[in-house]
Scaffold this active site. Structure first.
Site, PDB file in Angstrom:
ATOM      1  CD  GLN A  78      -3.104   0.736   0.395  1.00  0.00           C
ATOM      2  OE1 GLN A  78      -3.558  -0.387   0.333  1.00  0.00           O
ATOM      3  NE2 GLN A  78      -3.596   1.735  -0.284  1.00  0.00           N
ATOM      4  CG  PHE A  79       1.945   3.499  -3.694  1.00  0.00           C
ATOM      5  CD1 PHE A  79       1.914   4.861  -3.951  1.00  0.00           C
ATOM      6  CD2 PHE A  79       1.105   2.664  -4.415  1.00  0.00           C
ATOM      7  CE1 PHE A  79       1.066   5.376  -4.918  1.00  0.00           C
ATOM      8  CE2 PHE A  79       0.260   3.168  -5.374  1.00  0.00           C
ATOM      9  CZ  PHE A  79       0.235   4.531  -5.624  1.00  0.00           C
ATOM     10  CB  THR A  80      -1.979   5.261  -1.033  1.00  0.00           C
ATOM     11  OG1 THR A  80      -2.600   4.156  -0.376  1.00  0.00           O
ATOM     12  CG2 THR A  80      -2.068   5.097  -2.542  1.00  0.00           C
TER      13      THR A  80
END
Length: 147
Positions: A78-80
């Site tokens: 989950q890079f966000t």
């Protein structure tokens, strides 16, 4: 490294209409890797995840670790989690590039499996539909800068 960890009754991830990973009672973990993270952060967060006592004992106190609770884990990249929201359009410059993030994400998975947990995953960078039933609800944010 940052993780949003939710205690769940069940969770699953679907990719292209097919279930890629599915767990019963345990943790749904959204895992983000920061651009300057190293193996040290991956080992630190995996250790914390594997030992976090957030399952209730016979007195209703959060005192049981995931091993003793028979927990399973669904770990989703989950890079966000490193979104910069100073403007209305988030920026993601603090998130690690795939060549850094993938090996560290995989190291966390490997360490959780080595600790004896059933670990299911999504696919790094894929468009995923994640479904879960929160237990509690109980959600904790882990950040290696604060551990």
């Amino acid at each position: 490294m940052r993780a949003v960890l939710t205690r769940v009754k069940y969770a699953s991830v679907e990719i292209d209409g097919k279930i890629n990973g599915k767990i019963g009672k345990g943790f749904l973990i959204l895992l983000g890797v920061r651009q300057d993270d190293t193996e040290a952060e991956a080992l630190k967060i995996a250790d914390k995840i594997c030992g976090l006592r957030i399952f209730e004992d016979e007195n209703g106190k959060m005192n049981i670790n995931p091993t003793d609770a028979g927990a399973e884990m669904l770990i989703i990249s989950q890079f966000t989690l490193f979104a910069d929201c100073k403007s209305r359009r988030p920026g993601f410059s603090k998130a690690a590039r795939p060549e850094t993030a993938i090996p560290l994400y995989e190291l966390v998975i490997e360490k959780c499996r080595a600790a004896g947990f059933k670990v299911e995953t999504g696919i790094f960078g894929a468009d995923m539909a994640v479904e879960s039933l929160n237990d509690g609800p109980l959600t904790i944010i882990l950040d290696t800068d604060e551990l």
